[in-house]
Scaffold this motif. Structure first.
Motif, short mmCIF file in Angstrom:
data_model
loop_
_atom_site.label_atom_id
_atom_site.label_comp_id
_atom_site.label_asym_id
_atom_site.label_seq_id
_atom_site.Cartn_x
_atom_site.Cartn_y
_atom_site.Cartn_z
N LYS A 1 0.81 -1.23 0.00
CA LYS A 1 0.00 0.00 0.00
C LYS A 1 0.83 1.27 0.00
O LYS A 1 0.31 2.35 0.18
CB LYS A 1 -0.92 0.00 1.23
CG LYS A 1 -1.82 -1.19 1.26
CD LYS A 1 -3.17 -0.86 1.79
CE LYS A 1 -4.10 -2.02 1.44
NZ LYS A 1 -5.43 -1.84 1.87
N VAL B 1 1.83 3.78 -1.69
CA VAL B 1 1.48 4.28 -3.01
C VAL B 1 2.56 5.17 -3.63
O VAL B 1 2.70 5.23 -4.85
CB VAL B 1 0.14 5.06 -2.98
CG1 VAL B 1 -1.00 4.07 -3.01
CG2 VAL B 1 0.06 5.94 -1.78
N ASP B 2 3.33 5.82 -2.78
CA ASP B 2 4.37 6.70 -3.32
C ASP B 2 5.34 5.93 -4.20
O ASP B 2 5.80 6.43 -5.22
CB ASP B 2 5.14 7.37 -2.19
CG ASP B 2 4.32 8.47 -1.54
OD1 ASP B 2 3.28 8.83 -2.14
OD2 ASP B 2 4.69 8.96 -0.47
N ASN C 1 -6.02 3.90 -2.89
CA ASN C 1 -6.54 5.09 -2.22
C ASN C 1 -7.07 6.04 -3.28
O ASN C 1 -6.30 6.70 -3.96
CB ASN C 1 -5.42 5.74 -1.40
CG ASN C 1 -5.85 7.04 -0.78
OD1 ASN C 1 -7.02 7.44 -0.89
ND2 ASN C 1 -4.92 7.72 -0.14
N TYR D 1 -6.06 9.77 -3.25
CA TYR D 1 -4.62 10.00 -3.23
C TYR D 1 -4.30 11.13 -4.21
O TYR D 1 -4.27 10.95 -5.42
CB TYR D 1 -3.93 8.71 -3.63
CG TYR D 1 -2.43 8.76 -3.67
CD1 TYR D 1 -1.71 9.43 -2.68
CD2 TYR D 1 -1.75 8.11 -4.68
CE1 TYR D 1 -0.35 9.45 -2.72
CE2 TYR D 1 -0.38 8.13 -4.72
CZ TYR D 1 0.33 8.79 -3.74
OH TYR D 1 1.68 8.81 -3.78
N GLU E 1 -1.71 13.01 -5.00
CA GLU E 1 -0.58 12.95 -5.92
C GLU E 1 -0.91 12.05 -7.11
O GLU E 1 -0.61 12.36 -8.24
CB GLU E 1 0.66 12.42 -5.21
CG GLU E 1 1.52 13.49 -4.60
CD GLU E 1 1.17 13.74 -3.15
OE1 GLU E 1 0.39 12.95 -2.60
OE2 GLU E 1 1.65 14.73 -2.58
#
Lengths: 324, 1062
Positions: B551, B553-554, B583, B586, B588
């Motif tokens: 998870k 995500v970055d 997400n 999110y 970004e």
């Protein structure tokens, strides 16, 4: 494994140098370095001191590529005006002038046995094979129009994307690889004159590619995506990817012993890669502008124990290195 | 066994009373004493005995009987004993008064004491012991000056009166005159070497106060030798032990305190110290008990303040801040001035800090700082509050002072580092490094965060190797090391190749672990590899993170960005979608998606995505606002619909959005850049230039930001304003600095500028470079051909040219022709969308020009021949001349001499005339200046008019150019519109902006997911410049005009329309 700078010849040409190749040694002389520049000349150099041997004129617009016949007697040069001039290395007599209007000629390579000259055909989306005896066009290999990555938007420009930039023969001369502006790398079966398949991995121009001199299955490609890929052309698989250049990788060559790669990049550096470690082991910063081409001297000739490597750059200079 | 013998009256017998067995009822004794008429001193003896046994009622009973009027009468001649009884009573009440904490009772006791002493005085007013008693009473009442006088009276009479000496010493001590007190104690000892231990106590206390600790200690020890149960001495020694702050000594000190407590449980100082001790051992129950006891036992302000402080501290540690604050306040309210006891103020500050009451906290800390200006903890605490209040400067000052005062304060360095990150990476780094080296020196555990911060700062400063070392140190050993160091290589840079590598490694029994606290570090290390262009390593590390922390995500986003950088849009989109599946809010991820969609030409989707971000963030996301601004700008200049109104709306909307961002973040460079573009688009070049220049300066000052766009835009403005040299320099710098000279689009701008500056050869050279970079861009070839054609035309146009020049012109013309032909050849493939007719026109034109050039060439060559012949002739002539000259030389010399004389005369004459005309000159000069002024005015007006026209034209012409190429070219060829250089520049600008701003993609996220817009529509725009130069520049070549009617007719039309527009 390392390279040492031997000489950096500043202002070798009046303008940026775009192409370099070695004419192998013949019985009468050692190997010659051939360079082509946007100043419209082709120059020949000899020895470790890079003494000027001759300056060939006759090209209009920049000289894009030079290639040498394995026998060392013939060479070809091509420029932005799309003429290919084939000339005698020692006399500069024009042997043939090749043209395939309306398409361009880009990089070239002679067949390892010297029977054919493969010329990347630019916008014609093809590779032209010229018979080196008759200088007649023998074959045309078409690069497939975009198949997998087709979406509506890009299909219009797909032809522009298929601009063929570079060609490479494998060790046995039975495979020919070519690369295009959109990153396609196509592999041809020369004997059966047909496309084998394309290799995936690049989505940006592949400006240079070269087969391993010791393994006819191994192909190296250099791309604007800053990566060098190593493929097994028979299994279509990518074996490794090399990253480290800060900008486009413009040129790639393999050392005659097959153990090292050398690349030239827009980031102004020349890098030496150890193929066993699969890592960059040296970065040369002789040049002050993009390094358009790199070439190892082919083995042979008298007293040639150690290898030589040349690189040329938009900074108008030629650099010579010792490879050990 | 001690006994007292009461003599039986009139006999020699005595009654023996054992002191240990005094009758419980004092009346029995009294009866005997009265019955036997015992001497008064016996009475006193018994009373004292009762007192010693703490039987105070019996003591009082005897003494009161002993001082009754009856006794007075009976023993009226036994003065001394009567006085002694009264004084004993006085002393007793003095003591009661001293111990009593309630003011009223206290006063009552003192009054009774006074009464007894007065009575004693009445018996004999010179009795020194009475005076001593009075003095002691005064001391107890705190009336030191009077006490001093009283004792002095005694000492004047009896300099060796021990009680008076002691009393005086006490007075001096309390007046703070420790040296005098010490002297008095010394005298006492001399006079009375066997005096009680407590005298030596006084001595010790004086020494202590005088700072003679060693001697003080000796004194206290001597006291204890004499009286092992002397509490004060024990406590004093204990305090001294504790003050040494050495572990063993403190321990001993505590032992002494405990001993003192066991002897006498009501000594407040011992109680406080014990409480203090138990506070540190964490036995809060004990603390409370002891503190309560201490509070009950004393009314000494300092003792009380300390006791309250102990209470507060106990609550403080237990986390009951309200109670703690209450007791701290109780403690401070006991104090006259914070200087007496500063700790409760500090405590108050801390508690209020915890309670979030910064103002009160600050006020208290200020008091502490007032008393102790160099207290680091307080400085830090205040700095901390300043940070919370946003007073960064003040906070920084505090931390700087704290670190200066105590170079070894890790916390101060750390906090200062955090603070400096906002303003100065370099100094922040120094602070962090300082903290690190301190921690290392102390052998303490180094927090990962610190190393991470150091790494990140190095990264931001471009010191990548140092950053790598920091990360490596923080990460320690693990599988990542193999990948990062390259000892274990992963196959490929294929970004979405899932987990196979790691799964198979795990199967091989390789332990793969990514501790949660190291994920960020690992991510940063991967970012670093990315920055070093080691994308392979970066990819593996991101995948490693995702393998264990799917998870994160970055990491997905970075993989997406890397795919994007390699132009692998579909993979990139896949990865972003994956991140958004985890997400969907999110930001970004959404931003990247919007950007990717824009790049894939999916305009509507992009807009929706960006708007959804604004929905999530309540319209507060600057990135999305900015991106929408860009979106509107593209929409405006893209001109799919030829509606100028729509275009204006979009432009206006873009401006609004940029300004909105700027309101929220006044130093957002990207928004400023966008605003500049909109202004330039509206023709407000000077304002735009100002903005761009400022942005450029700001960007240059920040190493973490790359903003080539602003350089390009600035160059565009220079171009538009005709400052070609500046524009060229700016483009070149930009190319070299940001693109390693690899951007064909900027090369095109550069070529365009050379073209405008009519530097045809340079223009061609640049275009050749561009072609080499982008060989499939045929417009570049077209442009190059145009440049060569222009060059040839210009050369042939020249009135004076060498045959060599003409030859070169012809060669270039041939090249141009070949290129045009080539382009005409590939037309069937529809690769570039040129107009065929136009190409034909160019081809024809070049052919004609070539023919014409032949004539020119011949002419030039003929001319050259003639020149050469002429030169030959003149050379021969010159030789003949030479001979003649030699002959004439002598005559000449003579002539010259005569001439010189003549000249001299003329000069003299002229000077004379000059002076005559001097006067008139001045007047004339004024006139000239007036004329100049007029001219300037006229020029200005003209310029203004021109500008207006410019703008009008821009509007007129834009839709035309933003059209599909075919239509555009046709239009141009058919009804050639008026074309002035300004017009061209405008459009070039429009074109140029059109795409460079695509990259003006916003800021903060940029670092994480830098998106490079490839110039998808560069082809269209690139064409604009060449199209602008149709083959109509034929004037100089007469033949062409005659033979080539189409171009001539065009020419006429052009002139017509030009005059119209005038």
């Amino acid at each position: 494994m390392k390279i040492n700078s031997l000489k950096n010849l500043a202002n070798a040409h009046a303008d940026g140098v775009w192409a370099v190749a070695w004419a192998p040694a013949t019985q009468s002389r050692g190997a010659l370095l051939i360079t082509g520049s946007v100043d419209e000349t082709v120059k020949l150099w000899k020895g470790d001191e890079l003494e000027p041997e001759r300056t060939n004129t006759g090209h209009a617009l920049g000289v894009v590529a030079v290639a040498a016949h394995p026998a060392g007697t013939l060479a070809a040069s091509t420029s932005l005006d799309s003429y290919v001039r084939v000339f005698d290395v020692d006399t500069n007599a024009t042997v043939a002038t090749l043209e395939t209007p309306p398409s361009e000629a880009w990089l070239m390579q002679f067949h390892p046995k010297g029977e054919l000259l493969a010329v990347a055909g630019g916008g014609s989306a093809s590779v032209k094979l010229w018979n080196t005896n008759t200088w007649q066009l023998e074959q045309t290999f078409m690069v497939p129009k975009s198949e997998v990555t087709t979406d509506n938007k890009s299909s219009e420009k797909s032809n522009a994307g298929k601009f063929v930039l570079a060609v490479a023969w494998n060790l046995d001369g039975n495979r020919l690889a070519c690369s295009t502006m959109d990153g396609t790398v196509a592999i041809f079966d020369v004997a059966r004159a047909k496309l084998l398949h394309t290799l995936e991995g690049h989505s940006m121009p592949v400006r240079s590619l070269v087969f391993s001199p010791i393994d006819s299955r191994i192909l190296y490609t250099a791309s604007d995506d800053m990566h060098i890929h190593m493929y097994d052309v028979e299994s279509r698989s990518m074996i490794s990817a090399f990253s480290g250049h800060a900008s486009w990788v413009l040129s790639v060559d393999v050392s005659p012993d097959g153990a090292a790669l050398v690349t030239g990049s827009s980031d102004r550096t020349v890098r030496l890669w150890d193929l066993k470690m699969r890592a960059a082991v040296q970065t040369m910063t002789d040049h002050t502008d993009q390094v358009w081409s790199v070439a190892f001297r082919p083995p042979g000739g008298d007293g040639v124990r150690v290898g030589r490597l040349a690189s040329v750059s938009d900074d108008k200079s030629i650099s010579l290195y010792e490879y050990t | 066994m001690a006994c007292v013998y009461i003599p039986v009256q009139n006999t020699s017998e005595e009654v023996r009373v054992a002191l240990e067995q005094l009758p419980k009822d004092a009346t029995d004794i009294l009866d005997i004493l009265k019955a036997e008429q015992a001497p008064l001193n016996l009475w006193l003896t018994f009373a004292r005995e009762y007192f010693k046994q703490s039987k105070f009622t019996e003591f009082l009973q005897i003494l009161e009987e002993g001082s009754s009027p009856e006794i007075d009468e009976y023993y009226s001649d036994v003065k001394y004993d009567r006085i002694a009884i009264l004084n004993a009573l006085g002393a007793y009440y003095t003591n009661l008064g001293k111990l009593e904490s309630k003011q009223r009772e206290k006063d009552e006791h003192f009054i009774r004491a006074t009464q007894y002493y007065n009575k004693a005085s009445r018996i004999d007013q010179d009795e020194p012991s009475t005076w001593v008693g009075k003095g002691q009473l005064l001391v107890a009442k705190g009336e030191l000056e009077q006490a001093y006088e009283v004792f002095k009276i005694v000492l004047d009479g009896q300099p060796d009166n021990v009680p008076a000496l002691l009393g005086q010493a006490c007075v001096q001590f309390n007046r703070g005159r420790f040296q005098e007190a010490l002297n008095l104690y010394k005298r006492t000892l001399q006079v009375h070497p066997g005096c009680p231990a407590s005298v030596r106590l006084g001595l010790g206390l004086c020494r202590f106060r005088l700072g003679q600790f060693q001697k003080a200690r000796q004194a206290f020890l001597r006291v204890l030798q004499l009286d092992p149960h002397n509490v004060e001495a024990l406590v004093a020694l204990g305090v001294m032990d504790i003050n040494t702050t050495e572990v063993d000594a403190v321990h001993q000190g505590m032992e002494k305190m405990r001993a003192a407590f066991e002897i006498y449980p009501y000594c407040p100082m011992a109680l406080n110290h014990l409480a203090n001790h138990y506070f540190f051992t964490g036995q809060h129950y004990m603390v409370e008990q002891l503190t309560e006891a201490a509070l009950a036992a004393t009314d000494h302000v300092l003792m009380k303040a300390q006791a309250y402080y102990n209470f507060a501290r106990s609550y403080h540690t237990k986390g009951d801040y309200e109670m703690a604050a209450r007791y701290y306040r109780a403690s401070t309210s006991e104090l006259k001035t914070p200087r007496d006891f500063i700790l409760p103020y500090y405590g108050l500050g801390q508690v209020h800090l915890k309670l979030g009451d910064w103002k009160t906290a600050l006020a208290n800390f200020e008091k502490v700082l007032d008393a102790h200006p160099d207290n680091c903890e307080t400085l830090k605490a205040m700095g901390h509050i300043f940070v919370q209040q946003g007073r960064t400067e003040k906070a920084l000052d505090n931390f700087k002072r704290a670190t200066k005062l105590n170079q070894r304060d890790v916390d101060a360095w750390l906090e200062m580092g955090e603070l400096l990150v906002l303003s100065d990476f370099g100094e922040a780094l120094e602070a962090f490094k300082m903290a690190l080296s301190l921690l290392k020196k102390n052998g303490e555990v180094i927090p990962l965060g610190l190393l991470n911060n150091i790494g990140v700062l190095h990264f931001e400063r471009g010191e990548l190797e140092l950053a790598r070392q920091a990360y490596k140190e923080a990460l320690g050993k693990g599988i990542w090391l193999d990948f990062s160091e390259g000892t274990r290589s992963a196959v490929s840079g294929v970004p979405n190749e899932e987990n196979q590598l790691f799964s198979s490694l795990e199967e091989e029994g390789v332990l793969i672990e990514v501790p949660a606290e190291k994920v960020t570090l690992l991510f940063n290390l991967a970012r670093l590899h990315e920055q070093l262009h080691e994308t392979g390593k970066a990819t593996v590390l991101y995948q490693l993170i995702l393998f264990k922390h799917p998870k994160y995500v970055d990491a997905l986003l970075r993989l997406a960005a890397m795919a994007h950088a390699r132009n692998n849009i579909s993979t990139s989109l896949d990865l972003v979608s994956k991140a958004l599946a985890i997400n969907d809010k999110y930001l970004e991820g959404l931003s990247v998606r919007g950007n990717l969609e824009l790049k894939a030409d999916d305009w509507l989707k992009a807009k929706d995505t960006l708007k959804s971000i604004l929905q999530i963030t309540d319209g507060k996301d600057n990135y999305a606002t900015l991106a929408l601004g860009n979106w509107n700008y593209y929409a405006a200049v893209r001109g799919e619909k030829k509606d100028p109104k729509l275009e204006a709306t979009h432009l206006e909307k873009a401006r609004e959005l940029y300004q909105k961002v700027l309101v929220q973040k006044p130093n957002n460079m990207y928004a400023a850049n966008g605003l500049g573009v909109v202004l330039a688009e509206k023709g407000l070049f000077d304002v735009a230039k100002d903005i761009f220049t400022q942005v450029q300066e700001a960007a240059a000052g920040n190493k973490a930001v790359d903003m080539p766009d602003v350089w390009i835009n600035l160059a565009h403005v220079y171009l538009a304003q005709g400052q070609f040299a500046l524009a060229i320099k700016m483009y070149q710098n930009c190319l070299r600095r940001f693109y390693y000279n690899t951007d064909p689009q900027i090369l095109l701008y550069l070529a365009r500028t050379h073209y405008e500056a009519e530097q045809w050869q340079e223009c061609k050279q640049v275009l050749l470079d561009a072609i080499h970079l982008a060989p499939s861009n045929y417009t570049l070839r077209f442009d190059a051909a145009i440049a060569m054609q222009k060059f040839s035309t210009a050369t042939l146009k020249k009135t004076k040219r060498s045959a060599e020049e003409v030859r070169l012109a012809v060669a270039e013309l041939k090249n141009a022709l070949r290129l045009f032909n080539q382009l005409a050849g590939v037309r069937g493939q529809h690769v570039h969308g040129f107009d065929e007719k136009k190409l034909d026109l160019h081809v024809d034109y070049c052919k004609h020009l070539l023919d014409a050039a032949k004539v020119h060439l011949e002419a030039a060559e003929r001319e050259e021949q003639q020149v050469r012949q002429k030169q030959e002739v003149s050379r021969q002539l010159a030789m003949a001349e030479d001979a003649r000259r030699k002959a004439e030389e002598e005559r000449k010399i003579q002539m010259e001499r005569r001439q010189r004389d003549e000249e001299h005369r003329i000069v003299l004459e002229q000077e004379e005339r000059l002076q005559q005309t001097m006067a008139t000159w001045n007047r004339k000069r004024f006139e000239v200046e007036d004329n100049d002024g007029d001219n300037n005015g006229a020029n200005e007006k003209k310029e203004r008019r021109k500008e207006k026209r410019k703008r009008k034209k821009e509007k007129k012409s834009r839709p035309q150019y933003s059209d599909e190429e075919d239509a555009q070219v046709e239009e141009e060829v058919e009804d050639v519109r008026p074309e002035t250089p300004e017009d061209d520049a405008q459009d070039a600008l429009a074109a140029a902006f059109g795409d460079s701003d695509e990259e003006a993609v916003p800021e903060p996220r940029l670092k994480k997911a830098r998106r490079r817009q490839a110039l998808s529509d560069s082809d269209e725009e690139g064409q604009m410049s060449p199209h602008r130069s149709p083959p109509s520049d034929v004037e100089p070549v007469a033949e062409v005009r005659r033979r080539h009617s189409p171009s001539r007719s065009r020419l006429r039309k052009r002139q017509l329309s030009e005059s119209e527009s005038e």
